[in-house]
Design a protein around this motif. Structure first.
Motif: not given
Length: 182
Positions: A163-169, A128-135, A148-152, A155-157
């Motif tokens: 994925i990296l945070i989940t692996l690290g976790f 849950w702690n990572e939610g704010a990081t994504f935003i 708005a185009l570059n936000w895509i 989002v990929v980033g």
């Protein structure tokens, strides 16, 4: 408009302190949950201290920062309503809505733990702690790139970051399972 940059600076300061609170409070939740599993008197001593720390962080720093960040954001939009026509700003405001929802859900977890109700695991709170990081990543890229185009790509980033945070976790969880003092 001469004071626009002062308002913008105050907005940024309170966004930073709001995120600081959102980054730290779930860590305190992790410690509160883990303290609730300890034997007496350690459980009571740690629980009381951690609840006090969470209360001060949440009520003195995080909530006031959230409110002031939103007030200054609205003020900025009143000074520059043309920003609302920009696609990147509308996408950013969508992420701000997600941040507010995240904040309110975190408040629910805060209230539960303050009342001694443990409904989530410490591992859940670590994620849950990572939610704010994504935003935060999404909003920063949107504001800096103002596209708005570059936000895509952002989002990929964010997905790659997730994925990296989940692996690290998972790696950290394996290390903790082998050595609880890690």
């Amino acid at each position: 408009m001469e004071y626009y940059y002062y308002i913008k600076s105050l907005h940024l300061i309170f966004v930073i302190t709001w995120f600081a609170g959102l980054f730290y409070i779930p860590r305190l939740f992790v410690y509160q949950i883990e303290a609730s599993e300890k034997p007496s008197p350690e459980k009571e001593i740690l629980g009381k201290q951690l609840a006090l720390m969470a209360k001060r962080l949440w009520n003195i720093i995080t909530w006031p920062s959230a409110i002031l960040a939103v007030i200054f954001a609205i003020w900025l939009l009143l000074l520059r309503p043309d920003f609302l026509q920009e696609p990147w700003m509308r996408v950013k405001l969508g992420f701000v809505v997600l941040l507010i929802i995240y904040h309110l859900k975190t408040h629910q977890y805060y209230k539960e733990l303050q009342n001694g109700i443990v409904t989530k695991t410490s591992n859940f709170m670590r994620l849950w702690n990572e939610g704010a990081t994504f935003i935060l990543f999404a909003v920063v890229f949107l504001v800096v790139l103002q596209s708005a185009l570059n936000w895509i790509f952002g989002v990929v980033g964010i997905i790659v970051l997730g994925i990296l945070i989940t692996l690290g976790f998972k790696i950290y969880k394996n290390i903790r399972d082998k050595n609880p003092e890690a």
